[in-house]
Design a protein around this motif. Structure first.
Motif, PDB file in Angstrom:
ATOM      1  N   LYS A 110      13.702  -1.545  -0.358  1.00 26.18           N
ATOM      2  CA  LYS A 110      12.284  -1.789  -0.668  1.00 26.18           C
ATOM      3  C   LYS A 110      11.648  -0.511  -1.216  1.00 26.18           C
ATOM      4  O   LYS A 110      10.903  -0.547  -2.199  1.00 26.18           O
ATOM      5  CB  LYS A 110      11.556  -2.251   0.606  1.00 26.18           C
ATOM      6  CG  LYS A 110      10.049  -2.306   0.499  1.00 26.18           C
ATOM      7  CD  LYS A 110       9.564  -3.598  -0.086  1.00 26.18           C
ATOM      8  CE  LYS A 110       8.078  -3.756   0.043  1.00 26.18           C
ATOM      9  NZ  LYS A 110       7.339  -3.274  -1.101  1.00 26.18           N
ATOM     10  N   PHE A 111      11.965   0.607  -0.585  1.00 26.96           N
ATOM     11  CA  PHE A 111      11.421   1.892  -1.018  1.00 26.96           C
ATOM     12  C   PHE A 111      11.861   2.211  -2.445  1.00 26.96           C
ATOM     13  O   PHE A 111      11.047   2.597  -3.302  1.00 26.96           O
ATOM     14  CB  PHE A 111      11.869   2.990  -0.051  1.00 26.96           C
ATOM     15  CG  PHE A 111      11.340   4.346  -0.381  1.00 26.96           C
ATOM     16  CD1 PHE A 111      10.003   4.660  -0.204  1.00 26.96           C
ATOM     17  CD2 PHE A 111      12.187   5.335  -0.857  1.00 26.96           C
ATOM     18  CE1 PHE A 111       9.507   5.915  -0.513  1.00 26.96           C
ATOM     19  CE2 PHE A 111      11.706   6.597  -1.169  1.00 26.96           C
ATOM     20  CZ  PHE A 111      10.364   6.888  -0.992  1.00 26.96           C
ATOM     21  N   LEU A 112      13.145   2.026  -2.745  1.00 24.47           N
ATOM     22  CA  LEU A 112      13.653   2.291  -4.092  1.00 24.47           C
ATOM     23  C   LEU A 112      13.047   1.340  -5.112  1.00 24.47           C
ATOM     24  O   LEU A 112      12.729   1.743  -6.245  1.00 24.47           O
ATOM     25  CB  LEU A 112      15.181   2.194  -4.110  1.00 24.47           C
ATOM     26  CG  LEU A 112      15.912   3.323  -3.385  1.00 24.47           C
ATOM     27  CD1 LEU A 112      17.414   3.040  -3.326  1.00 24.47           C
ATOM     28  CD2 LEU A 112      15.638   4.654  -4.061  1.00 24.47           C
ATOM     29  N   ASP A 113      12.861   0.082  -4.719  1.00 21.68           N
ATOM     30  CA  ASP A 113      12.220  -0.883  -5.609  1.00 21.68           C
ATOM     31  C   ASP A 113      10.795  -0.447  -5.929  1.00 21.68           C
ATOM     32  O   ASP A 113      10.364  -0.516  -7.085  1.00 21.68           O
ATOM     33  CB  ASP A 113      12.231  -2.271  -4.963  1.00 21.68           C
ATOM     34  CG  ASP A 113      11.633  -3.320  -5.868  1.00 21.68           C
ATOM     35  OD1 ASP A 113      12.100  -3.458  -7.021  1.00 21.68           O
ATOM     36  OD2 ASP A 113      10.675  -4.004  -5.424  1.00 21.68           O
ATOM     37  N   ASP A 114      10.074   0.020  -4.902  1.00 27.08           N
ATOM     38  CA  ASP A 114       8.706   0.499  -5.135  1.00 27.08           C
ATOM     39  C   ASP A 114       8.698   1.706  -6.065  1.00 27.08           C
ATOM     40  O   ASP A 114       7.828   1.825  -6.943  1.00 27.08           O
ATOM     41  CB  ASP A 114       8.037   0.875  -3.803  1.00 27.08           C
ATOM     42  CG  ASP A 114       7.629  -0.350  -2.996  1.00 27.08           C
ATOM     43  OD1 ASP A 114       7.605  -1.461  -3.570  1.00 27.08           O
ATOM     44  OD2 ASP A 114       7.344  -0.191  -1.799  1.00 27.08           O
ATOM     45  N   LEU A 115       9.672   2.597  -5.894  1.00 31.78           N
ATOM     46  CA  LEU A 115       9.735   3.783  -6.765  1.00 31.78           C
ATOM     47  C   LEU A 115      10.023   3.397  -8.214  1.00 31.78           C
ATOM     48  O   LEU A 115       9.474   3.999  -9.136  1.00 31.78           O
ATOM     49  CB  LEU A 115      10.797   4.760  -6.263  1.00 31.78           C
ATOM     50  CG  LEU A 115      10.453   5.534  -4.994  1.00 31.78           C
ATOM     51  CD1 LEU A 115      11.615   6.421  -4.587  1.00 31.78           C
ATOM     52  CD2 LEU A 115       9.198   6.373  -5.187  1.00 31.78           C
ATOM     53  N   GLU A 116      10.877   2.400  -8.400  1.00 32.89           N
ATOM     54  CA  GLU A 116      11.178   1.942  -9.762  1.00 32.89           C
ATOM     55  C   GLU A 116       9.957   1.320 -10.422  1.00 32.89           C
ATOM     56  O   GLU A 116       9.789   1.400 -11.632  1.00 32.89           O
ATOM     57  CB  GLU A 116      12.331   0.940  -9.740  1.00 32.89           C
ATOM     58  CG  GLU A 116      13.678   1.573  -9.482  1.00 32.89           C
ATOM     59  CD  GLU A 116      14.788   0.537  -9.385  1.00 32.89           C
ATOM     60  OE1 GLU A 116      14.521  -0.675  -9.460  1.00 32.89           O
ATOM     61  OE2 GLU A 116      15.951   0.965  -9.219  1.00 32.89           O
ATOM     62  N   ARG A 117       9.090   0.708  -9.640  1.00 31.95           N
ATOM     63  CA  ARG A 117       7.894   0.046 -10.184  1.00 31.95           C
ATOM     64  C   ARG A 117       6.647   0.908 -10.022  1.00 31.95           C
ATOM     65  O   ARG A 117       5.530   0.403 -10.045  1.00 31.95           O
ATOM     66  CB  ARG A 117       7.660  -1.290  -9.449  1.00 31.95           C
ATOM     67  CG  ARG A 117       8.755  -2.298  -9.566  1.00 31.95           C
ATOM     68  CD  ARG A 117       8.448  -3.616  -8.835  1.00 31.95           C
ATOM     69  NE  ARG A 117       8.046  -3.462  -7.435  1.00 31.95           N
ATOM     70  CZ  ARG A 117       6.802  -3.667  -6.967  1.00 31.95           C
ATOM     71  NH1 ARG A 117       5.845  -4.043  -7.768  1.00 31.95           N
ATOM     72  NH2 ARG A 117       6.529  -3.511  -5.695  1.00 31.95           N
ATOM     73  N   LEU A 118       6.799   2.183  -9.865  1.00 34.41           N
ATOM     74  CA  LEU A 118       5.687   3.086  -9.580  1.00 34.41           C
ATOM     75  C   LEU A 118       4.487   2.902 -10.521  1.00 34.41           C
ATOM     76  O   LEU A 118       3.359   2.790 -10.044  1.00 34.41           O
ATOM     77  CB  LEU A 118       6.187   4.540  -9.610  1.00 34.41           C
ATOM     78  CG  LEU A 118       5.439   5.534  -8.754  1.00 34.41           C
ATOM     79  CD1 LEU A 118       5.343   5.084  -7.317  1.00 34.41           C
ATOM     80  CD2 LEU A 118       6.094   6.894  -8.836  1.00 34.41           C
ATOM     81  N   THR A 127      -0.941   4.202  -2.043  1.00 31.67           N
ATOM     82  CA  THR A 127      -1.375   4.849  -0.795  1.00 31.67           C
ATOM     83  C   THR A 127      -0.421   4.490   0.339  1.00 31.67           C
ATOM     84  O   THR A 127      -0.018   5.354   1.114  1.00 31.67           O
ATOM     85  CB  THR A 127      -2.811   4.424  -0.439  1.00 31.67           C
ATOM     86  OG1 THR A 127      -3.670   4.735  -1.543  1.00 31.67           O
ATOM     87  CG2 THR A 127      -3.307   5.111   0.809  1.00 31.67           C
ATOM     88  N   GLU A 128      -0.052   3.210   0.423  1.00 33.49           N
ATOM     89  CA  GLU A 128       0.875   2.752   1.452  1.00 33.49           C
ATOM     90  C   GLU A 128       2.235   3.436   1.303  1.00 33.49           C
ATOM     91  O   GLU A 128       2.835   3.894   2.290  1.00 33.49           O
ATOM     92  CB  GLU A 128       1.048   1.229   1.354  1.00 33.49           C
ATOM     93  CG  GLU A 128       1.940   0.637   2.409  1.00 33.49           C
ATOM     94  CD  GLU A 128       2.122  -0.863   2.227  1.00 33.49           C
ATOM     95  OE1 GLU A 128       3.226  -1.347   2.497  1.00 33.49           O
ATOM     96  OE2 GLU A 128       1.156  -1.542   1.792  1.00 33.49           O
ATOM     97  N   LEU A 129       2.709   3.551   0.079  1.00 33.01           N
ATOM     98  CA  LEU A 129       3.988   4.212  -0.197  1.00 33.01           C
ATOM     99  C   LEU A 129       3.917   5.686   0.188  1.00 33.01           C
ATOM    100  O   LEU A 129       4.845   6.232   0.796  1.00 33.01           O
ATOM    101  CB  LEU A 129       4.351   4.044  -1.675  1.00 33.01           C
ATOM    102  CG  LEU A 129       5.712   4.568  -2.105  1.00 33.01           C
ATOM    103  CD1 LEU A 129       6.833   3.878  -1.354  1.00 33.01           C
ATOM    104  CD2 LEU A 129       5.891   4.354  -3.606  1.00 33.01           C
ATOM    105  N   SER A 130       2.830   6.310  -0.120  1.00 32.15           N
ATOM    106  CA  SER A 130       2.634   7.717   0.227  1.00 32.15           C
ATOM    107  C   SER A 130       2.655   7.907   1.747  1.00 32.15           C
ATOM    108  O   SER A 130       3.261   8.853   2.251  1.00 32.15           O
ATOM    109  CB  SER A 130       1.313   8.212  -0.351  1.00 32.15           C
ATOM    110  OG  SER A 130       1.037   9.514   0.083  1.00 32.15           O
ATOM    111  N   GLU A 131       2.009   7.019   2.470  1.00 29.45           N
ATOM    112  CA  GLU A 131       1.994   7.085   3.936  1.00 29.45           C
ATOM    113  C   GLU A 131       3.393   6.909   4.515  1.00 29.45           C
ATOM    114  O   GLU A 131       3.780   7.591   5.467  1.00 29.45           O
ATOM    115  CB  GLU A 131       1.039   6.041   4.523  1.00 29.45           C
ATOM    116  CG  GLU A 131      -0.422   6.321   4.268  1.00 29.45           C
ATOM    117  CD  GLU A 131      -0.864   7.667   4.832  1.00 29.45           C
ATOM    118  OE1 GLU A 131      -0.459   8.024   5.954  1.00 29.45           O
ATOM    119  OE2 GLU A 131      -1.599   8.379   4.118  1.00 29.45           O
TER     120      GLU A 131
END
Length: 140
Positions: A110-118, A127-131
């Protein structure tokens, strides 16, 4: 109550529940056989007590097997008990480790997916990802 339910689920999914049920059947079958073959054990309850002391390796000595059949059954029950005591905690531990790894892999994915879609993430998602990253760094 929740932990008991989780334990039942783990035992069922791993097949250990069948092993435990088989052990309970063996325990009571040996109890009945001891009751039948041992002349100094005259009540079923005494036979169950004897089997309990053999299975837990307590060996209190208040009731003893004197016949060959009783002694062989006692050895058999002891071996089954030792195997159960060794296998069931191993199964539970293994299941726990695997489920923890799976959760970690899902979180990483999930984290890597979020980074790919930054660039596509909203301000709240960023903000949620940063936390999450800050929380992860504090755990190290």
């Amino acid at each position: 109550m929740k932990k008991t339910r989780l334990l039942k689920i783990v035992l069922k999914r791993t097949g250990a529940i069948k092993l435990l049920c088989s052990y309970v059947i063996v325990f009571f079958a040996v109890s009945v056989a001891i009751w039948i073959f041992e002349p100094n054990i005259t009540r079923l309850f005494d036979s169950i007590w004897y089997c309990f002391s053999v299975a837990t390796t307590i060996g209190l000595g208040d009731v003893l097997a004197t016949t060959l059949v009783g002694r062989v059954l006692s050895i058999f029950l002891s071996i089954c008990s030792i195997l159960i005591i060794a296998v069931v905690p191993g199964v539970i531990t293994s299941y726990y480790v695997e489920s923890t790894k799976l959760r970690a892999d899902e979180s990483s994915a999930k984290f890597l997916d979020d980074l790919e879609r930054l660039p596509e993430l909203s301000k709240e998602e960023l903000t949620e990802l940063s936390e999450k990253v800050k929380k992860f760094n504090r755990k190290k």
